[in-house]
Design an enzyme around this catalytic site. Sequence first.
Site, PDB file in Angstrom:
ATOM      1  N   LYS A 164       8.811 -13.465  -2.148  1.00  0.00           N
ATOM      2  CA  LYS A 164       8.311 -14.631  -1.407  1.00  0.00           C
ATOM      3  C   LYS A 164       6.830 -14.446  -1.101  1.00  0.00           C
ATOM      4  CE  LYS A 164       7.799 -16.044   2.762  1.00  0.00           C
ATOM      5  NZ  LYS A 164       6.592 -16.849   2.523  1.00  0.00           N
TER       6      LYS A 164
ATOM      7  N   GLU B 171       4.328  -2.776   6.043  1.00  0.00           N
ATOM      8  CA  GLU B 171       2.882  -2.529   5.903  1.00  0.00           C
ATOM      9  C   GLU B 171       2.203  -3.582   6.757  1.00  0.00           C
ATOM     10  OE1 GLU B 171       1.401  -0.178   4.380  1.00  0.00           O
ATOM     11  OE2 GLU B 171       2.962   0.623   3.077  1.00  0.00           O
TER      12      GLU B 171
ATOM     13  N   CYS C   2      -6.305  -5.395   5.203  1.00  0.00           N
ATOM     14  CA  CYS C   2      -5.576  -4.694   6.266  1.00  0.00           C
ATOM     15  C   CYS C   2      -6.290  -3.420   6.681  1.00  0.00           C
ATOM     16  CB  CYS C   2      -4.169  -4.383   5.808  1.00  0.00           C
ATOM     17  SG  CYS C   2      -4.141  -3.541   4.226  1.00  0.00           S
TER      18      CYS C   2
ATOM     19  N   GLU D 197      -6.805  -7.200  15.791  1.00  0.00           N
ATOM     20  CA  GLU D 197      -7.146  -7.365  14.381  1.00  0.00           C
ATOM     21  C   GLU D 197      -7.674  -8.782  14.171  1.00  0.00           C
ATOM     22  OE1 GLU D 197      -3.990  -7.721  11.430  1.00  0.00           O
ATOM     23  OE2 GLU D 197      -5.116  -6.372  10.128  1.00  0.00           O
TER      24      GLU D 197
HETATM   25  P1  NAD Z   1       1.959 -12.903   8.036  1.00  0.00           P
HETATM   26  O1  NAD Z   1       2.637 -11.853   8.811  1.00  0.00           O
HETATM   27  O2  NAD Z   1       1.663 -14.199   8.680  1.00  0.00           O
HETATM   28  O3  NAD Z   1       2.791 -13.257   6.724  1.00  0.00           O
HETATM   29  C1  NAD Z   1       3.160 -12.294   5.758  1.00  0.00           C
HETATM   30  C2  NAD Z   1       4.338 -12.818   4.978  1.00  0.00           C
HETATM   31  O4  NAD Z   1       5.482 -12.835   5.839  1.00  0.00           O
HETATM   32  C3  NAD Z   1       4.170 -14.244   4.474  1.00  0.00           C
HETATM   33  O5  NAD Z   1       4.791 -14.369   3.204  1.00  0.00           O
HETATM   34  C4  NAD Z   1       4.897 -15.047   5.523  1.00  0.00           C
HETATM   35  O6  NAD Z   1       5.339 -16.294   5.049  1.00  0.00           O
HETATM   36  C5  NAD Z   1       6.054 -14.124   5.849  1.00  0.00           C
HETATM   37  N1  NAD Z   1       6.660 -14.305   7.173  1.00  0.00           N
HETATM   38  C6  NAD Z   1       6.081 -14.730   8.307  1.00  0.00           C
HETATM   39  N2  NAD Z   1       6.973 -14.733   9.319  1.00  0.00           N
HETATM   40  C7  NAD Z   1       8.145 -14.295   8.807  1.00  0.00           C
HETATM   41  C8  NAD Z   1       9.438 -14.052   9.353  1.00  0.00           C
HETATM   42  N3  NAD Z   1       9.721 -14.285  10.640  1.00  0.00           N
HETATM   43  N4  NAD Z   1      10.404 -13.582   8.540  1.00  0.00           N
HETATM   44  C9  NAD Z   1      10.141 -13.331   7.249  1.00  0.00           C
HETATM   45  N5  NAD Z   1       8.945 -13.550   6.669  1.00  0.00           N
HETATM   46  C10 NAD Z   1       7.949 -14.009   7.443  1.00  0.00           C
HETATM   47  O7  NAD Z   1       0.651 -12.207   7.473  1.00  0.00           O
HETATM   48  P2  NAD Z   1      -0.535 -12.871   6.642  1.00  0.00           P
HETATM   49  O8  NAD Z   1      -1.307 -13.701   7.617  1.00  0.00           O
HETATM   50  O9  NAD Z   1      -0.027 -13.487   5.379  1.00  0.00           O
HETATM   51  O10 NAD Z   1      -1.357 -11.579   6.206  1.00  0.00           O
HETATM   52  C11 NAD Z   1      -2.267 -10.948   7.032  1.00  0.00           C
HETATM   53  C12 NAD Z   1      -1.669  -9.728   7.713  1.00  0.00           C
HETATM   54  O11 NAD Z   1      -1.146  -8.823   6.753  1.00  0.00           O
HETATM   55  C13 NAD Z   1      -2.685  -8.934   8.513  1.00  0.00           C
HETATM   56  O12 NAD Z   1      -2.147  -8.554   9.755  1.00  0.00           O
HETATM   57  C14 NAD Z   1      -2.924  -7.704   7.657  1.00  0.00           C
HETATM   58  O13 NAD Z   1      -3.385  -6.558   8.315  1.00  0.00           O
HETATM   59  C15 NAD Z   1      -1.604  -7.498   7.037  1.00  0.00           C
HETATM   60  N6  NAD Z   1      -1.743  -6.719   5.826  1.00  0.00           N
HETATM   61  C16 NAD Z   1      -1.298  -5.413   5.830  1.00  0.00           C
HETATM   62  C17 NAD Z   1      -1.437  -4.634   4.699  1.00  0.00           C
HETATM   63  C18 NAD Z   1      -0.938  -3.224   4.663  1.00  0.00           C
HETATM   64  O14 NAD Z   1      -0.770  -2.688   3.587  1.00  0.00           O
HETATM   65  N7  NAD Z   1      -0.671  -2.603   5.794  1.00  0.00           N
HETATM   66  C19 NAD Z   1      -2.042  -5.173   3.560  1.00  0.00           C
HETATM   67  C20 NAD Z   1      -2.491  -6.500   3.596  1.00  0.00           C
HETATM   68  C21 NAD Z   1      -2.329  -7.269   4.739  1.00  0.00           C
END
Ligand code: NAD
Length: 489
Positions: A183, A258, A292, A392
């Site tokens: 997804k 992550e 991230c 962040e």
């Molecule tokens: P997000 O948490 O909003 O969404 C990530 C994914 O999770 C999306 O596909 C979203 O649709 C899905 N999602 C959201 N709520 C959900 C739920 N309740 N159940 C299941 N799926 C759900 O994050 P984002 O805004 O897309 O990305 C940015 C974030 O990702 C930042 O916090 C960043 O630090 C983190 N990030 C971490 C890493 C790492 O390797 N640690 C790498 C890249 C990004």
Amino acid sequence: MATAPQIQVKPGKLFIGGKWVDAASGKTFPTINPATGETITAIAEGDERDAAAAVEAARKAFESGPWPEMSASDRARLLWKLGDLADKYNEELGTLETLDNGKPIFESRQIDMPMVAEVFRYFAGWATKIHGETVPVRGPFLHYTLREPLGVVAAIVPWNFPLLLASWKVAPALAAGNTVVLKPASWTPLTAIRFGELCQEAGVPDGVVNIITGPGATLGKALVRHPGVAKVAITGETRTGQEIVRDSADTLKRVTLELGGKSPNIVFADADLDAAVRGATIGIFYGKGEVCAAGSRLFVDKKIHDDFLQKLVDRAKKLQPADPLDPKTRFGALVSERQMQTVLGYIAKGKAEGAKLVAGGERVSVGNGKGCFLQPTVFDGVRNDMTIAREEIFGPVLASIEFGDIDEAVRLANETPYGLASAVWTRDIAKAHRVAHKLQAGTVWINTYNNYDPAAAFGGYKMSGYGRELSLHAIEHYTQVKSVWVNLA
Ligand code: NAD
């Protein structure tokens, strides 16, 4: 502004059981080019019914048909082919990523997509090297272990490195013999959809990879709660990770997380200052700061602070946002208007709390004037307790903080709930290692920043998550161990 090329993906369709289908509701939502504000195409809006159909298809492919019968070397061949296809379609995939995310085409084509190919080839190598062991046990028994796949893996990815972070999950999952429901994030679904077609071209059996698009709060949630899913691998915000842990509790799924970061980048007075300035710039402004592991807290030794900041500000000012489709561009558009507003909100908070804005901070007009372009931004005189140093931001905003000695640098660096990455700049290699051992972070870069390799484990300490991606450690997270006892008496 370069004209946006024609879209090559199956618009408005989900990929379930090897077929392209409409969402059960028939609904779609637009995906928008953040550099122009224009709609690129319509995307299928999946709901619980589509999550259930995808999980069922993945379950079926896991339990019957060609996949469970396939030898590890044939799985390796498939993974290698996916890597080759990522290379073959580099330009097209790179363009889709840039249109959807706003990152410079230079990054999409020369960094993201080549690494996608590398990740598939790296895990192709692992497919034939996953095995159990024989164990000397007491008594007349032969005891051995089998390292087996888990079942259906839900791979949930964010919008900052859409296909790359999908590959970090899909490749090890397949190498170990799992099946996948992928997804992508709603803001950036295009490359994941195109990846479905690459799976077909590579000959991945139907149902082994399924791709569903739609909101995290409904579709993602339904996947996480579904009893047919054995493991959830998520990259996203820390609060999303927390919600996923809660939602997966009833079915006790394996979960790897992550999550977010607020990574410290420590520059000592004895560092190669020009290299450190370059590193600090790349550390925060690469990928528009939507990374991230971004080095969003810069700790500068008091003794060099003024010189260092001056050089940094000069570099930041040279890095101006421009058309992401132009190959010369090194700083693109933020991913969406909503993200733009979040980042502008943090800039306002930084000023209100008394940090000194020394570079950027303004929205700028590029092309048609409707894009999400923000200048690279630097705040000096930041304290670790200010909002811009604690939360962040996930945008191109650097918080610079002074320190007096090593102990203070380490204490301030660790004073955060996050623990994803960190960096140290010094010519004193013993000091570099001492500090590296003390930093509470899953990655420490010494005299460098933002290096990644499929063989190098990546993941968080503290609230940046648990589990590791890439490397042998990823394979461990996509397998389980079975003990087999044979009576020899
Ligand atoms: P997000 O948490 O909003 O969404 C990530 C994914 O999770 C999306 O596909 C979203 O649709 C899905 N999602 C959201 N709520 C959900 C739920 N309740 N159940 C299941 N799926 C759900 O994050 P984002 O805004 O897309 O990305 C940015 C974030 O990702 C930042 O916090 C960043 O630090 C983190 N990030 C971490 C890493 C790492 O390797 N640690 C790498 C890249 C990004």
